[in-house]
Design an enzyme around this catalytic site. Structure first.
Site, PDB file in Angstrom:
ATOM      1  N   HIS A 125      -5.485   0.545  -1.361  1.00 63.38           N
ATOM      2  CA  HIS A 125      -4.774   1.341  -0.732  1.00 63.38           C
ATOM      3  C   HIS A 125      -4.083   2.451  -1.725  1.00 63.38           C
ATOM      4  O   HIS A 125      -3.697   2.238  -2.814  1.00 63.38           O
ATOM      5  CB  HIS A 125      -3.591   0.536  -0.156  1.00 63.38           C
ATOM      6  CG  HIS A 125      -2.379   1.245   0.865  1.00 63.38           C
ATOM      7  ND1 HIS A 125      -1.550   2.163   0.451  1.00 63.38           N
ATOM      8  CD2 HIS A 125      -2.262   1.043   2.272  1.00 63.38           C
ATOM      9  CE1 HIS A 125      -0.766   2.466   1.586  1.00 63.38           C
ATOM     10  NE2 HIS A 125      -1.210   2.003   2.574  1.00 63.38           N
ATOM     11  N   ASP A 202      -1.548  -6.957  -4.110  1.00 61.70           N
ATOM     12  CA  ASP A 202      -0.827  -6.329  -3.059  1.00 61.70           C
ATOM     13  C   ASP A 202      -1.003  -7.178  -1.967  1.00 61.70           C
ATOM     14  O   ASP A 202      -2.157  -7.108  -1.359  1.00 61.70           O
ATOM     15  CB  ASP A 202      -1.781  -4.790  -3.085  1.00 61.70           C
ATOM     16  CG  ASP A 202      -1.174  -4.276  -1.666  1.00 61.70           C
ATOM     17  OD1 ASP A 202      -0.545  -4.721  -0.870  1.00 61.70           O
ATOM     18  OD2 ASP A 202      -1.824  -3.222  -1.427  1.00 61.70           O
ATOM     19  N   GLN A 205      -1.034  -7.276   3.446  1.00 64.05           N
ATOM     20  CA  GLN A 205      -1.806  -7.811   4.735  1.00 64.05           C
ATOM     21  C   GLN A 205      -1.796  -9.097   4.608  1.00 64.05           C
ATOM     22  O   GLN A 205      -1.751 -10.018   5.675  1.00 64.05           O
ATOM     23  CB  GLN A 205      -3.018  -6.930   4.782  1.00 64.05           C
ATOM     24  CG  GLN A 205      -3.085  -5.544   4.948  1.00 64.05           C
ATOM     25  CD  GLN A 205      -2.627  -5.061   6.107  1.00 64.05           C
ATOM     26  OE1 GLN A 205      -2.707  -5.897   7.188  1.00 64.05           O
ATOM     27  NE2 GLN A 205      -2.231  -3.607   6.211  1.00 64.05           N
ATOM     28  N   LYS A 228       5.561  -5.224   7.823  1.00 62.15           N
ATOM     29  CA  LYS A 228       4.400  -5.466   8.465  1.00 62.15           C
ATOM     30  C   LYS A 228       4.606  -6.970   8.873  1.00 62.15           C
ATOM     31  O   LYS A 228       3.506  -7.701   9.490  1.00 62.15           O
ATOM     32  CB  LYS A 228       3.114  -5.223   7.429  1.00 62.15           C
ATOM     33  CG  LYS A 228       2.792  -3.983   7.198  1.00 62.15           C
ATOM     34  CD  LYS A 228       1.853  -3.703   6.013  1.00 62.15           C
ATOM     35  CE  LYS A 228       1.216  -2.243   5.913  1.00 62.15           C
ATOM     36  NZ  LYS A 228       2.161  -1.360   5.584  1.00 62.15           N
ATOM     37  N   CYS A 366      -4.759   5.423   4.269  1.00 64.29           N
ATOM     38  CA  CYS A 366      -4.211   5.458   3.083  1.00 64.29           C
ATOM     39  C   CYS A 366      -5.313   4.914   1.873  1.00 64.29           C
ATOM     40  O   CYS A 366      -4.927   4.192   0.998  1.00 64.29           O
ATOM     41  CB  CYS A 366      -3.084   4.863   2.727  1.00 64.29           C
ATOM     42  SG  CYS A 366      -1.583   5.459   3.830  1.00 64.29           S
TER      43      CYS A 366
END
Lengths: 408, 143
Positions: A125, A202, A205, A228, A366
């Site tokens: 991302h 990261d 998700q 999220k 992104c």
């Protein structure tokens, strides 16, 4: 099949927004990977804080200040428990995952220079690309990028080959927001640690879809956002291993992050407060804490099974559609379907699906380098969350088939 | 007496009124986009690009000898191309004064395409109308 333990209708009843209609149709929200809807527990926790006990935190000795400080720090402890951090002080509240990565780039990165290397991948991302581009410009570090396979996975052999004696940091997604690929986190962390490098994941998700244990995967840094995770916007977390955080210089200066200030100098507070200059997003942090507590009360294994079943149902429903190209088919991937419809632009697809009440994302997600890797300028993405149903999956398939009819 | 743009809008409204549900309207929009003369590769350049997000939009503005503005546009998305075709049908070949006197948002409301101009960031169409008006203002000021 979804097990009897998971009652999706009971879950849906906790999300007020799911009652609404869009363009005269029941809302089918398949854009949770961009931002998830909020359960009543989160909304009520935030309202209760503002209505019942609100003041600035970490200052003042009055009752409301104490109560709010306790609520804020309870939220930190909840977030720490959520990813199994060893202590609450290993959680720094940030504006989101983007700010968390920028924080690492600006502090950990400040000590790097020419000859030092940061290993990334083509799947990342922009939030895990641009801060490193900025650091390269400022400090002359070298960025190395692992390629992505046709299946939409990071090429692990190539990634490991990039990790060497000059590597200072490996910064990798734990789960791709486009292809759903899930990184073998412990394996790549071990590869980075073997050469003395640090590792940042990261986790935006990944934390939504499966339990994450930052100690088990041996992460040095792990970042994720609240919104999220069924929590509010404007809040996220940087997990940093205690020794790693303790060693970092401060980033933004201001109140809250200091021990003492004189006109000649400053001594800084210990982590996490060293990295939380100014009045933090108090209400949002409390909402974030409520969100992870709410999610932790659910049967997470059942949720993952449910989301995977929805993904599978859609893929099966679209089997044989020669007008569909799926980006990301790696084994064990998360419940995200990114796709192209032949003859249509992703923008057309999203706009028409909206007329059927279906919300999907369209664009580059992104992740422009990844779009380039697949040779597309944009794509559409349907992402599945715990509140989506089999009926919605079927309605999405039918709507997408109708949409394709516009361009056949 | 309605202006020439208003008369063309009335004709467009009649055209859309013959269509039934939203699916037919969108199909018609897509057809209009298919009929739009595409810009050349050279014209699809950054200078002609209008700010968009999910899809790309280009606009070329030219001035005729008799003081009218010629607009040509393109997009890589079908629905946006169709909406551009509608915008150009209304704006192309007008004087700057006619362009500036016209309310595009109200026109799209009448066509049952309300909302097409509102999601500014995502489809670039509102930005295109802004650019058309900007070019018309610049032309009027220079005249």
């Amino acid at each position: 099949m979804t097990g009897p333990a998971f009652d999706v209708e009971a879950i849906r009843a906790e999300f007020p927004i799911l009652q609404r209609q869009v363009n005269g149709k029941p809302l089918i929200y398949l854009d949770s990977a961009a931002s998830a809807q909020k359960p009543r527990a989160v909304i009520e926790a935030m309202v209760a804080a503002m209505e019942g006990s609100y003041a600035n935190v970490h200052r003042g000795l009055h009752t409301l200040a104490n109560e709010t400080t306790e609520a804020y720090e309870r939220a930190r402890a909840a977030v720490a428990r959520f990813v199994n951090a060893a202590a609450p002080d290993e959680i720094v509240f940030t504006k989101g995952a983007t700010e968390a990565i920028n924080l690492v780039a600006a502090t950990f990165g400040r000590r790097l220079g020419p000859g030092d290397e940061i290993v990334l991948s083509e799947i990342e991302h922009h939030a895990n690309l641009v801060p490193w581009h900025i650091l390269r410009q400022a400090r002359g570090v070298t960025l190395r990028f692992a390629p992505v396979t046709e299946e939409g996975a990071v090429d692990l052999d190539a990634l490991e080959a990039l990790i060497g004696p000059r590597t200072r940091l490996l910064a990798l997604t734990h789960m791709s927001n486009v292809t759903g690929w899930i990184a073998p986190a412990r394996r790549v962390a071990d590869a980075a640690h073997a050469v003395g490098a640090h590792v940042l994941f990261d986790g935006c998700q990944a934390v939504v879809h499966r339990p994450v244990d930052v100690q088990a995967i041996d992460a040095d840094f792990y970042v994720f956002s609240g919104h999220k995770l069924y929590g509010p916007t404007g809040i996220g977390a940087l997990y940093g291993r205690a020794e790693v955080l303790a060693d970092l210089p401060p980033w933004q200066g201001g109140g809250e992050m200091i021990a003492h200030v004189s006109l000649d100098g400053v001594t800084y507070a210990d982590p996490p407060h060293r990295f939380e200059a100014g009045t933090p997003a108090i209400i949002e942090a409390i909402g974030f804490g409520a969100a992870v507590e709410w999610l932790s009360r659910q049967d997470r294994r059942a949720i993952e099974t449910h989301e995977q079943a929805l993904y599978r149902r859609v893929v099966d429903g679209l089997a044989g559609a020669n007008w569909l190209r799926m980006l990301g088919v790696s084994p064990g991937k998360g419940a995200i379907l990114t796709f192209e419809v032949a003859g249509a632009h992703a923008h057309d697809v999203a706009q028409l699906l909206d007329r059927y009440g279906v919300a999907v994302r369209a664009g580059t997600h992104c992740a422009e380098p990844l779009m380039r890797r697949f040779g597309v300028t944009s794509s559409a993405r349907a992402s599945f969350a715990l509140y989506n149903t089999e009926a919605e999956a079927d309605a999405f398939v039918a709507a997408l088939q109708n949409v394709q009819g516009f361009f056949a | 007496m309605p202006s020439p743009i208003e008369q063309d809008l009335d004709a467009l409204v009649d055209e859309f009124d013959l269509l039934g549900d939203w699916e037919e309207r969108y199909r018609h929009v897509i057809d209009l986009g298919r009929g739009l003369e595409p810009l050349s590769e050279a014209e699809r350049c950054d200078a002609n690009k209008v700010r968009g997000c999910a899809s790309q939009v280009w606009l070329v503005t030219e001035r005729t000898a008799d003081g009218r503005l010629r607009f040509r546009g393109d997009s890589d998305a079908h629905i946006v191309r169709g909406l551009i075709a509608i915008v150009l049908r209304l704006y192309d070949g007008r004087t700057p004064e006619e362009v500036l006197a016209f309310d595009a948002r109200a026109a799209f409301d009448r066509l049952g395409l309300a909302g097409s101009l509102s999601s500014q960031r995502s489809n670039g169409l509102a930005a295109m109308v802004e650019r058309i008006r900007r070019d018309a203002r610049a032309d009027a000021a220079a005249a």
